[in-house]
Structures are given as C-alpha cells and as structure tokens.
Design an enzyme around this catalytic site. Structure first.
Site, PDB file in Angstrom:
ATOM      1  N   ALA A   1       0.871  -1.189   0.000  1.00 48.59           N
ATOM      2  CA  ALA A   1       0.000   0.000   0.000  1.00 48.59           C
ATOM      3  C   ALA A   1       0.895   1.223   0.000  1.00 48.59           C
ATOM      4  O   ALA A   1       1.340   1.676   1.049  1.00 48.59           O
ATOM      5  CB  ALA A   1      -0.887  -0.027   1.234  1.00 48.59           C
TER       6      ALA A   1
ATOM      7  N   ASP B   1       5.497   2.057   2.441  1.00 50.47           N
ATOM      8  CA  ASP B   1       4.436   1.050   2.456  1.00 50.47           C
ATOM      9  C   ASP B   1       3.545   1.318   3.669  1.00 50.47           C
ATOM     10  O   ASP B   1       3.952   1.097   4.810  1.00 50.47           O
ATOM     11  CB  ASP B   1       5.069  -0.346   2.543  1.00 50.47           C
ATOM     12  CG  ASP B   1       4.042  -1.450   2.410  1.00 50.47           C
ATOM     13  OD1 ASP B   1       4.449  -2.595   2.211  1.00 50.47           O
ATOM     14  OD2 ASP B   1       2.825  -1.168   2.520  1.00 50.47           O
ATOM     15  N   HIS B   2       2.354   1.786   3.399  1.00 49.17           N
ATOM     16  CA  HIS B   2       1.465   2.206   4.486  1.00 49.17           C
ATOM     17  C   HIS B   2       1.007   1.035   5.345  1.00 49.17           C
ATOM     18  O   HIS B   2       0.474   1.227   6.441  1.00 49.17           O
ATOM     19  CB  HIS B   2       0.247   2.941   3.912  1.00 49.17           C
ATOM     20  CG  HIS B   2      -0.216   4.089   4.760  1.00 49.17           C
ATOM     21  ND1 HIS B   2      -0.376   3.981   6.121  1.00 49.17           N
ATOM     22  CD2 HIS B   2      -0.531   5.368   4.436  1.00 49.17           C
ATOM     23  CE1 HIS B   2      -0.803   5.139   6.594  1.00 49.17           C
ATOM     24  NE2 HIS B   2      -0.887   6.008   5.602  1.00 49.17           N
ATOM     25  N   ARG B   3       1.236  -0.202   4.879  1.00 49.65           N
ATOM     26  CA  ARG B   3       0.934  -1.347   5.737  1.00 49.65           C
ATOM     27  C   ARG B   3       1.857  -1.343   6.950  1.00 49.65           C
ATOM     28  O   ARG B   3       1.495  -1.808   8.023  1.00 49.65           O
ATOM     29  CB  ARG B   3       1.141  -2.667   4.972  1.00 49.65           C
ATOM     30  CG  ARG B   3       0.173  -2.874   3.815  1.00 49.65           C
ATOM     31  CD  ARG B   3       0.482  -4.174   3.121  1.00 49.65           C
ATOM     32  NE  ARG B   3       1.873  -4.224   2.682  1.00 49.65           N
ATOM     33  CZ  ARG B   3       2.507  -5.336   2.327  1.00 49.65           C
ATOM     34  NH1 ARG B   3       1.901  -6.499   2.378  1.00 49.65           N
ATOM     35  NH2 ARG B   3       3.768  -5.287   1.921  1.00 49.65           N
ATOM     36  N   ILE B   4       3.087  -0.838   6.739  1.00 52.30           N
ATOM     37  CA  ILE B   4       4.106  -0.905   7.792  1.00 52.30           C
ATOM     38  C   ILE B   4       4.308   0.467   8.437  1.00 52.30           C
ATOM     39  O   ILE B   4       4.477   0.581   9.633  1.00 52.30           O
ATOM     40  CB  ILE B   4       5.446  -1.405   7.194  1.00 52.30           C
ATOM     41  CG1 ILE B   4       5.238  -2.731   6.466  1.00 52.30           C
ATOM     42  CG2 ILE B   4       6.509  -1.532   8.282  1.00 52.30           C
ATOM     43  CD1 ILE B   4       6.462  -3.228   5.722  1.00 52.30           C
TER      44      ILE B   4
END
Lengths: 412, 359
Positions: free
Chosen positions: A213, A387-390
C-alpha cells in the site's frame, strides 16, 4: 491411539486450545468432549473417537495446534479397534494434498514445455493466423498462451509443420488463411520481446504495486550549507580519487536515521513484521539495459568517503553489467537520484520487499523566505514512498522532517 | 382444505400439534398412532445421527457436515405424505425424509466422507442426490415434475430448499415455470430462519415466504414446520392438488436450525442464545414424544430401547462406511468425454499417493 487434530472447518490450518475438559489419566466415553478449540471460524468441542483413558495431552491451553499434529493419545485398552486405522484420515489427506500441490507445481513447469495451454478463442486465432501453438511461448499465468502471444508470433514467422504434440488436427492448420495474417495495428511499430532486465523490472515493479500500500510524502531541504560543506570536502576526496556527491551525504544521513525509524527499514514476511538490524542501502542506477539497484552493505558503519567511493564503484560496474547477484540482494532501503537528470517531486516505487524508497529531485537555487526576508538558497526536493501497511503517515513525516533537519544542519 | 383456509398474506400459520404435544380439536385420525410412532422413530434416528456426524467431523472422520437438528418434523412428515412413486429433490437438510424413503445410513455417511457412491442408490429410491449449491435444484424439481405431467404419470415431485434460496434466481424461474405449465410440483421451503448468518428478516421484506407463490399464480401455505401433523396435512393436500392437475403449491415450513449451518461456522457469532433457547422449547422431536406420552404410547423404557437400537444402526453404518475405501475416479473421469493426458497423469498420481485410502 494418537488423535490427530483434524481440519475442523473446510480448510483451516490451525486452532487454539481454549480449554481441556479432561486431564491425563481421565477415563472418557466414546464421543465425549475432550477439549474446546477455537479456529478462525468457530469455537468447537472435540470429542473422543473411542472410549478409553487419556494417556497424554500434547498441548497446553492457549497453545496453537496445527492440523495433523497429535492432540492427545488415548489408551483404548486391549486390541486396537478397527476404526483406529481410519483416525486422522483428514490429517493424512492434508499431508498428501500438500505433496500433490508440490508435485503439481513441478509438473506444471514441465507441462509448459511439452503441452500447449491456450483458451479456445486463442486456439481459433492461432488457426486463423496459421500459428503452430506448440512453438509459441506463453506469457500468461502458468505459461498460458495469450492472443497477443499468437499475434506476436504470427508476425514474420513462417508456418511450421505441426508437431506431433500439436493440439489441433493438421488439416485445420492447412485450412487457415494461408497468406500473411492480418495485423490489427494502426501504423508502423517495432515489436520487441519483453525479456532480460526489462522483464525483471516489469515483474518486480508490478509485484511491488500489487502487494503493498504505497503512499508518497514530499518535502524540500535547504542544502545551502551542505553544498558549501561539500565544496570544502571535495578537494580532500579528490586527492583520494573519490567523487563526493550530494547523494553520498544523503545516504549517510538516511543510514543514521533508520536506526531510530525501524519501520522504514522493515518488511512483511507472512504474518510477521521484520525489522532489520542491518542497513543495506540501495542506489538505483540508470543503465542502458534498464534500472539496476545494487546496495551498499552496512551503510550505517561506513564513512562518508567510503560511501561515495562505493556508489561510484557500483554505478560503474552496473553500467558494465558486472555486478554480482548478491550485490543486488538483501537491500533494506533504496534511494533514487532522478534529479541528476531533472525533475522535482517524484513518486518512486518501493523495491520489494523493502518498506520505503527516497527519491531525490533536482537541486537548484530558489528564492525562499528566511527570517522574514527573501533569500536565495539551494533547495533539494525529496520524495519518500512508503508502504502504508508498515509505516503510517505520521512516522513517515517525522522521518522526513528529521532528514531535512540533518541535511540543513550538516554534521558530517 | 387447509391450503385455502390459511392465507399467508394475512400471516396465518397452520398448527395442529402445539409445543406441549396437545392436538387441536378435530384433527384426530389425521395420523394414526402407528404413523406417529414411525415418524418418531425416524426423527430420533435422524437426531442421533446428527449428533454422531457432528462428533465425527470434529474427529476428522467426515470432511464436512450439514447439521439437521430442529428440522426433523418438516423433513419426515412431508415425505410421509407422499407415495413411493413421487420424486424427492432434496437440498441437504432433510435426512429424516431420506431415511423414511429408504436411504441407507451407510450411504449418507459415504457421501459425507466424500464418496460419491453414497449417491448411487438415490435414483432407485426416486431421489436426486443432495444439492449443495443453493437453489440450483429447484428447476430440476420443476423439470422432473413437468416430465411426469408430459408422460401422463400420476406421480408428483417435491423439491426442498431453504429460506435463503428464495432470493436466488432459480427459485423465481422455477416457480414461474411451474405456475405457467401447472406442473405437479410441491415447492417445499424449509424456513429455518437463518441463511448461514443472514437472518430471515434480512432475506426479504415479504411478510411470509409462502406468499411469494401468489405472484406466480398458485397457492402458498405457511405451516408450523415443527409440527408433524401440520406438515403432513399441507403436503398431503398439495400432493392431491398436483395429482388432480391443479398445479403446484408452495409450502413454507416455519422451523429452526438448532445447530450451525455447517461445521465451518459458529452460530454464537451471529445469533443469541436466548433465541436458540426459545426455539428449543418448540423442538419437533420432543413435541412428538410429549404427544405419545400423553396417550400412554411411550415411556422411558421404550425410549431407552429405541436409543439403543438407533445407536446400533448408526455404529454399524459408520463402521461400514469407514471400511469402504475407494478411489474418487469420477472427479477425473467425467470432466471430459475422454480423459486427457494431463488428467490421466493426475489421476495416476492421485492413486499412487493415496493408495486407495481415501474415505
């Protein structure tokens, strides 16, 4: 007998023991509940398949048990009952199924070379265009031949005799249009196979965008001081044969900051977040063959001059295609300096499995308001894709702010 | 004439035997004592099989299972109202009915263990195999009954489906076709209140499901699905209408699925224990037992004997099913007219891997 933990719900892999309803040594009746297990679908009672005595419990409450593992053993007394051989059949099947999957994979690979995979519409097109499908390499999933593959191979390919493995009868090859197939293209064009570095880049970047993301945070740094510093240090570097670039300063600054921003030096592995304690900073190198990204191993422990030297060395060898594979592996963060060519803000794509990439834009003199006055300063444009997941937006902004601070007040 | 007298548009529901086992006045003789005893026995066998099968799935001995508890009256009494010439097109929650028709428990277990041979005897019993894809069997039922009409047979077809299926296209297509061609069909809807986790209230804004028949030009009737008398009466009358060429009838059996939808969901996550307990008070099996006890036809001793007998039947069926090994050739064999090389290879590999051990 061993009681193996079964697949309780159409494809679950594991369960958590909520509660044991018996203890070791307890006598149980046939179909008497022995424990409660929570799967991702339900909490269920597991009943004993036989009457007997609980000999051993293999898991504690709150522990996770995987399908096929022995959950408890049951002492059923004298002779093993006939049903015994059938216990855990699901466990067996599941292990066998895994093996099938494994084998299936290898069979498929083999099948690509020996068997044609194409949809009926593609086969029809191949007949129409007089293309022998057994000679076409498929670019689709599992090596499936697509319409584009057929069209590409029909161009300039003389009709070849149908091989014995050909999927359609010979006469249908012969009944095809015969002459040059009609190409539905608008005008002159070159068709070049997607292969080598280009194909690797295409795969890697698609994988990156499809599996993470990505968001990009932009800022600019006043690097006037830094450029002055560089001018001062440049001579010394040159005397050692080193070309000191602004990129080297940025790498040095990033390497120092990543330790206090672990999320930007991380990746996702299955259900785990992996925070790496090593800092291998990749540098995107623009070569004739395409983009290559070697990385500087342990950049956090290297001096500014060593980093500058290594950038030059890696870049030169990248352009000569002399990089070793390991020099492009195990990177943890990447920088791309597209600004040396031009541009301000960019939206770089993360180099998987990393969690961030920093894009450097052009460095140029600009008027800014400083202490209530207009001043001319040197601005460096910075774009951080993460990475917006992280990494959340806040931590990304904090990292960028600290990086700008470090570049504006250089202590190298 | 119960079908005419109970208007689903007014929310009227036929109930003859109440939750306490009391029979409404004027309905004596609808089912004789022997009939009720027979129904009670098969419902008990179904209930005990249900418990056993659920345990077996938790032990890894069945691949998956579709719990039946709570719907035994609707299943058993509807089949009991038919003749052996009539076709049964099941969904999957009518075990008591299949057993009444003559299906072997061993076959039921074979099917649940993934062995298609378990469906082999169904057509001989004038039953189609169980149908897992929701609602897809309804056009089959109408098709069979249309064939019966075209061939001039005196037999009819009953097709079962749940409340969820009434939202499927097949339901409406089949209902419309049946209405237009006046097929000898009974559309039997097991409204068990839940389509997996979707409650009946969110399934349709129609007040009843039975009223949907009105739009297709034939009668629908709402019955207490936990009442063997009501289900039997309505089905008997619907079958007569069909035999007389008057066309289809839809029966909505108002009942309750006491267990999970299948072994892969947890009802505690989508409905309340209060609701479950409320419905347990209307349990169809204990209702019949109360009726029998009130008439001195049943006692604890008889109950113990029946349970022992059922247990024996079940254990024998399980043992037989578990020792039946087979290779599921059908998966490979019937996909194409001739097995292509790729499938042939997979089949050979499958055989060598499992060595015929598959359930």
């Amino acid at each position: 007998m061993d009681f193996k933990f079964p697949d309780l719900g159409e494809g679950i892999a594991e369960g958590k023991i909520v509660k044991w309803l018996v203890k070791e040594g307890d006598a149980v009746k046939k179909d008497q509940p022995v424990c409660q297990v929570e799967t991702d679908k339900a909490v269920v009672d597991i009943p004993s398949p036989q009457a007997g005595k609980i000999a051993k419990l293999f898991f504690k409450e709150d522990e996770t048990v995987h399908v096929g593992k022995v959950l408890f053993t049951l002492d059923t007394g004298d002779s093993p009952p006939p049903v015994d051989t059938n216990q855990g059949i699901v466990g067996q099947t599941s292990a066998a199924a895994q093996e099938i999957n494994f084998r299936r994979g290898s069979q498929q690979t083999a099948a690509i070379s020996s068997q044609v995979k194409a949809m009926p519409a593609v086969r029809k097109l191949a007949r129409d265009l007089n293309v022998d499908l057994s000679r076409v390499k498929g670019s689709g999933p599992d090596g499936r031949i697509t319409e584009d593959d057929v069209r590409a191979s029909s161009k300039g390919t003389a009709p070849v005799p149908s091989s014995p493995r050909s999927e359609f009868p010979k006469e249908s090859v012969q009944q095809a249009t015969g002459g040059q197939p009609a190409q539905k293209s608008y005008g002159p064009e070159d068709r070049v196979p997607l292969k080598g570095v280009r194909a690797a880049i295409a795969r890697n970047l698609m994988r990156s965008l499809q599996n993470s993301a990505q968001a990009t945070h932009c800022d600019r740094a006043d690097v006037t001081q830094l450029t002055l510093l560089r001018e001062a240090q440049k001579k010394e570097a040159e005397s050692q044969g080193i070309k000191l670039t602004v990129l080297a300063y940025v790498i040095k600054a990033v390497a120092g900051l990543l330790k206090s921003h672990p999320a930007l030096n991380a990746s996702i592995d299955g259900d785990n977040l992996v925070y790496k304690k090593y800092y291998n900073l990749g540098v995107a190198i623009d070569t004739d063959a395409g983009l290559l990204v070697p990385n500087i191993k342990g950049a956090d422990e290297k001096s500014l001059f060593d980093i500058a030297k290594e950038i030059k060395d890696l870049a030169d060898r990248a352009r000569d295609r002399k990089l070793k594979p390991e020099e492009m592996q195990h990177g943890t963060f990447t920088l791309t300096n597209v600004g040396s060519i031009g541009g301000t803000y960019v939206t770089p794509i993360i180099n998987p499995p990393e969690s961030a990439i920093l894009g450097l834009g052009r460095m140029q003199q600009e008027p800014v308001v400083k202490d209530g006055k207009i001043a001319i300063v040197t601005i460096l444009y910075l774009s951080l894709s993460y990475d917006h997941r992280i990494v959340d937006g806040g931590p990304a902004a904090r990292f960028m702010t600290e990086l700008v601070q470090a570049l504006e007040h250089p202590k190298f | 004439m119960v079908i005419e007298n109970y208007d689903p548009l007014k929310g009227q529901m036929l109930q003859v035997l109440d939750a306490e086992g009391n029979l409404a006045q004027g309905f004596d003789g609808v089912l004789k004592n022997d009939d009720v005893l027979k129904l009670y026995q098969v419902m008990t066998l179904s209930r005990m099989t249900d418990k056993k099968a659920l345990a077996m799935q938790r032990q890894g001995r069945l691949i998956t299972y579709i719990p039946q508890s709570g719907q035994e009256a609707a299943a058993a009494a509807s089949v009991y109202a038919l003749t052996f010439e009539d076709w049964i097109v099941p969904a999957f929650r009518e075990m008591a009915g299949w057993l009444l028709r003559g299906a072997k428990l061993k076959d039921v277990f074979l099917y649940l263990r993934g062995n298609e041979q378990g469906s082999k005897n169904m057509p001989k019993l004038r039953m189609t195999p169980l149908c897992v894809p929701i609602g897809s069997q309804i056009p089959h039922g109408v098709g069979i009954s249309w064939a019966q009409k075209l061939k001039g047979e005196n037999s009819i077809t009953i097709v079962y489906f749940g409340d969820g299926a009434t939202s499927e296209g097949e339901f409406h297509e089949a209902m419309n076709f049946g209405g237009v061609f006046k097929t000898p069909t009974i559309f039997f809807c097991m409204n068990n209140q839940w389509a997996i986790s979707l409650p009946r209230s969110l399934q349709t804004s129609s007040k009843t499901l039975a009223q949907k028949a009105v739009a297709y030009g034939f009668p629908g009737v709402l019955v207490d699905g936990n009442d063997i008398f009501a289900v039997y009466l309505a089905t008997k009358e619907a079958a007569e209408r069909a035999r007389q060429g008057k066309g289809p009838t839809m029966i909505e059996a108002y009942t309750y699925r006491q267990g999970p939808h299948t072994t892969a969901d947890d009802p505690r996550k989508y409905r309340s224990t209060e609701e479950e307990e409320k419905w347990l008070c209307k349990d169809p099996v204990s209702r019949v037992r109360k009726f029998l006890e009130k008439r001195d036809l049943w006692d604890d001793k008889k109950q113990a004997a029946l349970e022992a007998e059922c247990d024996k039947i079940i254990e024998e069926a399980v043992a037989e099913a578990e020792k039946t090994s087979y290779i599921p050739e059908d998966i490979f064999k019937y996909h194409y007219a001739e097995m292509p090389q790729e499938l042939q290879e997979q089949f050979e590999y499958f055989k060598s891997t499992l060595g015929g051990q598959h359930g």
